[in-house]
Design a protein around this motif. Structure first.
Motif, PDB file in Angstrom:
ATOM      1  N   MET A   1       0.987  -1.143   0.028  1.00 31.23           N
ATOM      2  CA  MET A   1       0.192   0.033  -0.236  1.00 31.23           C
ATOM      3  C   MET A   1       0.546   1.214   0.104  1.00 31.23           C
ATOM      4  SD  MET A   1      -3.032   1.011   0.149  1.00 31.23           S
ATOM      5  CE  MET A   1      -4.391   0.459   0.317  1.00 31.23           C
ATOM      6  N   PRO A   2       0.958   2.006  -1.446  1.00 30.48           N
ATOM      7  CA  PRO A   2       1.192   3.479  -0.977  1.00 30.48           C
ATOM      8  C   PRO A   2       1.516   4.398   0.435  1.00 30.48           C
ATOM      9  CG  PRO A   2      -0.153   3.373  -2.843  1.00 30.48           C
ATOM     10  CD  PRO A   2      -0.263   2.621  -1.680  1.00 30.48           C
ATOM     11  N   ASN A   3       2.170   5.213   0.779  1.00 29.36           N
ATOM     12  CA  ASN A   3       2.726   6.023   2.111  1.00 29.36           C
ATOM     13  C   ASN A   3       1.142   6.956   1.667  1.00 29.36           C
ATOM     14  OD1 ASN A   3       4.967   4.779   2.997  1.00 29.36           O
ATOM     15  ND2 ASN A   3       5.934   5.985   1.853  1.00 29.36           N
ATOM     16  N   PRO A   4       0.576   7.671   2.938  1.00 34.64           N
ATOM     17  CA  PRO A   4      -0.654   8.517   2.802  1.00 34.64           C
ATOM     18  C   PRO A   4      -0.363   9.855   1.731  1.00 34.64           C
ATOM     19  CG  PRO A   4       0.115   8.174   5.534  1.00 34.64           C
ATOM     20  CD  PRO A   4       1.083   7.224   4.204  1.00 34.64           C
ATOM     21  N   TYR A   5      -0.825  10.714   0.869  1.00 29.93           N
ATOM     22  CA  TYR A   5      -0.637  11.479   0.403  1.00 29.93           C
ATOM     23  C   TYR A   5      -1.268  12.190   0.285  1.00 29.93           C
ATOM     24  CZ  TYR A   5       0.582  13.263  -4.440  1.00 29.93           C
ATOM     25  OH  TYR A   5       1.538  14.220  -4.998  1.00 29.93           O
ATOM     26  N   TYR A   6      -0.302  13.801   0.744  1.00 34.25           N
ATOM     27  CA  TYR A   6      -0.584  15.247   1.234  1.00 34.25           C
ATOM     28  C   TYR A   6      -0.363  15.694   0.390  1.00 34.25           C
ATOM     29  CZ  TYR A   6      -1.017  19.247   3.787  1.00 34.25           C
ATOM     30  OH  TYR A   6      -1.101  20.505   4.666  1.00 34.25           O
ATOM     31  N   LEU A   7      -1.546  16.592   0.208  1.00 36.98           N
ATOM     32  CA  LEU A   7      -1.165  17.443  -1.209  1.00 36.98           C
ATOM     33  C   LEU A   7      -1.759  18.713  -1.230  1.00 36.98           C
ATOM     34  CD1 LEU A   7      -0.734  17.659  -4.719  1.00 36.98           C
ATOM     35  CD2 LEU A   7      -3.236  17.039  -5.257  1.00 36.98           C
ATOM     36  N   THR A   8      -0.881  20.059  -1.113  1.00 38.28           N
ATOM     37  CA  THR A   8      -1.214  21.353  -1.406  1.00 38.28           C
ATOM     38  C   THR A   8      -1.072  21.564  -1.815  1.00 38.28           C
ATOM     39  OG1 THR A   8       0.515  22.537  -0.757  1.00 38.28           O
ATOM     40  CG2 THR A   8      -0.783  20.939   1.249  1.00 38.28           C
ATOM     41  N   THR A   9      -2.227  22.752  -2.414  1.00 41.43           N
ATOM     42  CA  THR A   9      -2.197  23.541  -3.153  1.00 41.43           C
ATOM     43  C   THR A   9      -1.988  25.059  -2.160  1.00 41.43           C
ATOM     44  OG1 THR A   9      -4.934  25.144  -2.778  1.00 41.43           O
ATOM     45  CG2 THR A   9      -5.137  23.009  -4.014  1.00 41.43           C
ATOM     46  N   PRO A  10      -1.657  26.704  -2.895  1.00 44.94           N
ATOM     47  CA  PRO A  10      -1.824  27.686  -2.268  1.00 44.94           C
ATOM     48  C   PRO A  10      -2.601  27.921  -1.219  1.00 44.94           C
ATOM     49  CG  PRO A  10      -1.001  28.388  -4.324  1.00 44.94           C
ATOM     50  CD  PRO A  10      -1.903  26.457  -4.611  1.00 44.94           C
ATOM     51  N   ILE A  11      -2.864  28.725  -0.310  1.00 40.98           N
ATOM     52  CA  ILE A  11      -4.031  29.738   0.118  1.00 40.98           C
ATOM     53  C   ILE A  11      -3.653  30.039  -0.534  1.00 40.98           C
ATOM     54  CG2 ILE A  11      -4.564  28.176   2.657  1.00 40.98           C
ATOM     55  CD1 ILE A  11      -3.042  30.493   4.054  1.00 40.98           C
ATOM     56  N   TYR A  12      -5.260  30.837  -1.217  1.00 42.05           N
ATOM     57  CA  TYR A  12      -5.838  32.065  -1.805  1.00 42.05           C
ATOM     58  C   TYR A  12      -5.693  33.878  -1.205  1.00 42.05           C
ATOM     59  CZ  TYR A  12      -5.185  28.460  -5.242  1.00 42.05           C
ATOM     60  OH  TYR A  12      -5.140  27.054  -5.769  1.00 42.05           O
ATOM     61  N   TYR A  13      -5.539  34.254  -1.654  1.00 38.24           N
ATOM     62  CA  TYR A  13      -5.649  35.683  -1.155  1.00 38.24           C
ATOM     63  C   TYR A  13      -7.637  36.625  -1.049  1.00 38.24           C
ATOM     64  CZ  TYR A  13      -5.067  40.883  -0.802  1.00 38.24           C
ATOM     65  OH  TYR A  13      -5.236  41.878  -0.169  1.00 38.24           O
ATOM     66  N   VAL A  14      -7.867  36.221   0.143  1.00 42.04           N
ATOM     67  CA  VAL A  14      -9.394  36.550   0.291  1.00 42.04           C
ATOM     68  C   VAL A  14      -9.396  37.590  -0.335  1.00 42.04           C
ATOM     69  CG1 VAL A  14      -9.046  37.437   2.347  1.00 42.04           C
ATOM     70  CG2 VAL A  14     -10.691  35.862   1.914  1.00 42.04           C
ATOM     71  N   ASN A  15      -8.939  38.623  -0.763  1.00 42.74           N
ATOM     72  CA  ASN A  15      -9.884  39.563  -1.121  1.00 42.74           C
ATOM     73  C   ASN A  15     -10.060  39.834  -2.828  1.00 42.74           C
ATOM     74  OD1 ASN A  15      -9.794  41.720   0.879  1.00 42.74           O
ATOM     75  ND2 ASN A  15      -8.690  42.997  -0.777  1.00 42.74           N
ATOM     76  N   LEU A 265       3.378  16.896  -1.795  1.00 36.80           N
ATOM     77  CA  LEU A 265       3.472  18.059  -2.537  1.00 36.80           C
ATOM     78  C   LEU A 265       3.270  19.278  -2.697  1.00 36.80           C
ATOM     79  CD1 LEU A 265       4.336  18.208  -5.646  1.00 36.80           C
ATOM     80  CD2 LEU A 265       1.985  17.722  -6.819  1.00 36.80           C
ATOM     81  N   HIS A 266       3.661  20.531  -2.717  1.00 35.79           N
ATOM     82  CA  HIS A 266       2.630  21.881  -2.391  1.00 35.79           C
ATOM     83  C   HIS A 266       3.306  22.089  -4.090  1.00 35.79           C
ATOM     84  CE1 HIS A 266       3.578  21.934   1.575  1.00 35.79           C
ATOM     85  NE2 HIS A 266       4.545  22.644   2.010  1.00 35.79           N
ATOM     86  N   LEU A 267       1.694  22.123  -4.770  1.00 35.77           N
ATOM     87  CA  LEU A 267       1.462  22.556  -5.706  1.00 35.77           C
ATOM     88  C   LEU A 267       1.377  24.436  -5.901  1.00 35.77           C
ATOM     89  CD1 LEU A 267       1.061  21.949  -8.507  1.00 35.77           C
ATOM     90  CD2 LEU A 267      -1.278  21.162  -8.967  1.00 35.77           C
ATOM     91  N   ILE A 268       2.040  25.228  -6.772  1.00 27.00           N
ATOM     92  CA  ILE A 268       1.490  26.405  -6.971  1.00 27.00           C
ATOM     93  C   ILE A 268       2.374  27.390  -7.623  1.00 27.00           C
ATOM     94  CG2 ILE A 268       2.658  26.860  -4.425  1.00 27.00           C
ATOM     95  CD1 ILE A 268       5.603  27.225  -5.617  1.00 27.00           C
ATOM     96  N   GLY A 269       1.952  28.023  -8.230  1.00 27.23           N
ATOM     97  CA  GLY A 269       1.879  29.691  -9.288  1.00 27.23           C
ATOM     98  C   GLY A 269       3.335  29.979  -9.141  1.00 27.23           C
TER      99      GLY A 269
END
Length: 549
Positions: A1-15, A265-269
């Motif tokens: 079984m693969p390891n846990p996978y934690y994937l994030t997007t940026p947190i987006y500017y609320v304005n 993975l941190h997925l960002i611009g």
């Protein structure tokens, strides 16, 4: 079984208002999370405990939140509440199956950040001093002297002049971690991707690192009173970017969730690469070294900085009025389907690092080639012929390659292997492209074998059945590869062909041609509706193109 996978997007500017940039990154993350769940035999959304964690959210402690809230007759918190909900709704529209949505004004975040900062103050990696430097008011960030000079002392984002500021603040000893960061990035090609981004960071590291401010003074200006206070010194608040970066940790810093750290993975611009690829790892190295309480804080496995979307060859900007906003994306989804929009973002987007152009003509070209004339037409042809010649029942078939024509089972096996290899590189577009590869092989196979001609002679019925059986099973395999990007359309196909993946089926097993989850002889293969209708390029949805400024 693969390891846990934690994937994030940026947190987006609320304005901000949600636009193609926000929706692209979050949709790509969703596709990747869906693939990762399939790898583990999980459903989307998960029906039980999941080993895949997808995080997105909003960044809410910026100065401009206060001024924008006041201008619109709201308190800062009410303004954040409204706009954060708008982001939630945008991502729900895009079909994003996130695990959690973090807001930096939530107690679980804003109460935890001072603990991290206090540990770094105690260790000496955060200290009080005075900073003079060039400040980008639009981005709310300081710019190094060399970077300011290279940009003509203007913001590289907005083009507006930088402002020179002097203020008391707390600093983070970023310079202390220069050698460790350089060694990490030079010796681990996967840490920053794609390679062009990695080389960009290494180039800046060679210029040397300065300590960076991590706080702003609190004054009588209401804008400066909005934010998380420095522990033990309420006259200073935590700099918004440092506050925001810690979100990736605060969300999983619980007994139940700590197993997900480090982030896979941190997925960002690409515009926020420096913060994620240099400042964030350095903060984590410092926190880990601060004492036994944080020995578990390892570095993220990978940071991926994708390119930008441009509009008809021009960089998108508010001043030009050429943003592809949420309303325009909704118009495309209404006309062509949400899955078609998701497919376009995935298959044509800037995941490889270079920028990508969004235009109506290109959208229709890809839609017709990949979807209407591709998978849609192929599924319709095969389903119609099985309905016509075999009363909608899956015929017996011999998977052995036919002499002189394409080896469809062999293509499926190669495509499955390449799709799994792409996922090992966190490349959902590369994995989904293997579905299109199978469809092209099936089309070529039908053209070469012409079952519709053979069927004119009843003596050829067994051969026709074998041809169509191979085609149907190949399309089942392709549908599994398409499903993370186009869950609604593939779900419709699975219902029509009674071939939905059973609970617990893993991606590797589902991709096995003729394997345990193959189409069974005699099972219902109904004709069904066309998945994608061919589009007329001249028949554009309302607002298909940005207005000319």
């Amino acid at each position: 079984m693969p390891n846990p996978y934690y994937l994030t997007t940026p947190i987006y500017y609320v304005n901000d208002r949600a636009h193609i940039g926000h929706c692209y990154t979050t949709t790509i993350a969703d596709v990747l999370a869906r693939y990762q769940r399939l790898l583990r035999g999980e459903s989307t959304p998960p029906t039980g405990p999941s080993e895949v964690f997808l995080l997105t959210g909003t960044d809410e402690h910026a100065d401009k939140v206060v001024t924008s809230a006041a201008a619109n007759g709201h308190t800062p918190q009410a303004w954040c509440d409204r706009n954060a909900q708008a982001f939630r709704e945008a991502f729900a529209f895009m079909g994003v199956s996130f695990t959690d949505f973090i807001r930096t004004t939530e107690p679980r975040h804003k109460d935890r950040v001072p603990e991290y900062v206090a540990a770094l103050i105690a260790s000496g990696d955060i200290y009080k001093g005075e900073y003079t430097g060039w400040y980008d008011e639009g981005q709310e960030e300081y710019v190094t002297e060399s970077a300011a000079r290279d940009a003509g002392f203007k913001s590289v984002i907005s083009g507006r002049p930088l402002v020179q500021r002097t203020e008391a603040c707390y600093f983070f000893r970023l310079s202390k971690y220069q050698d460790a960061l350089r060694d990490l990035i030079e010796n681990n090609a996967r840490f920053i991707r794609p390679n062009a981004r990695r080389q960009e960071v290494l180039g800046r590291l060679r210029q040397g690192l300065n300590d960076v401010p991590v706080s702003r003074p609190v004054t009588d200006d209401p804008a400066t009173q909005w934010g998380i206070r420095i522990p033990g010194d309420p006259s200073h608040r935590v700099y918004v970017w440092i506050d925001a970066l810690f979100n990736y940790l605060t969300v999983v810093d619980t007994p139940e969730r700590r197993r997900f750290w480090p982030a896979s993975l941190h997925l960002i611009g690409k515009d926020i690469l420096w913060f994620h690829a240099v400042i964030w790892p350095a903060l984590l190295l410092a926190l880990r070294a601060s004492g036994p309480a944080y020995e578990w804080v390892a570095l993220p496995r990978s940071i991926f900085g994708h390119g930008w979307w441009v509009s008809n060859g021009q960089k998108m900007s508010k001043s030009l009025g050429n943003f592809i906003d949420l309303e325009r994306l909704q118009a495309y989804a209404a006309r062509y389907s949400l899955d078609a929009l998701r497919w376009h973002l995935l298959s044509q987007g800037p995941l490889g690092g270079t920028d990508a152009d969004f235009s109506h003509d290109k959208f229709v070209e890809v839609y017709n080639a990949d979807l209407a004339n591709g998978v849609g037409n192929c599924v319709s042809r095969v389903g119609n012929m099985i309905e016509k010649y075999f009363a909608g029942a899956m015929p017996p078939f011999d998977p052995a390659p036919l002499a002189g024509v394409i080896d469809v089972p062999g293509v499926c096996r190669a495509a499955a292997a390449d799709a799994l290899a792409a996922l090992a590189e966190d490349d959902p577009a590369g994995s989904a492209a293997q579905g299109a590869r199978i469809v092209r092989a099936v089309d070529e196979f039908i053209g070469a074998t012409a079952p519709f001609k053979l069927a004119k002679d009843p003596a050829n019925l067994a051969q026709v059945g074998s041809i169509l059986g191979v085609c149907a099973e190949a399309l089942r395999v392709a549908s599994v590869l398409f499903a993370p990007a186009m869950p609604d359309k593939m779900g419709a196909l699975w219902r029509t062909w009674t071939c939905a993946p059973p609970p617990g089926a893993t991606l590797a097993a589902l991709l096995e041609f003729g394997g345990p989850h193959a189409l069974r002889v005699g099972q219902r293969i109904a004709k069904g509706d066309n998945l994608f209708q061919r589009a007329n390029p001249a028949d554009a949805p309302p607002g298909a193109e940005p207005a000319t400024p």
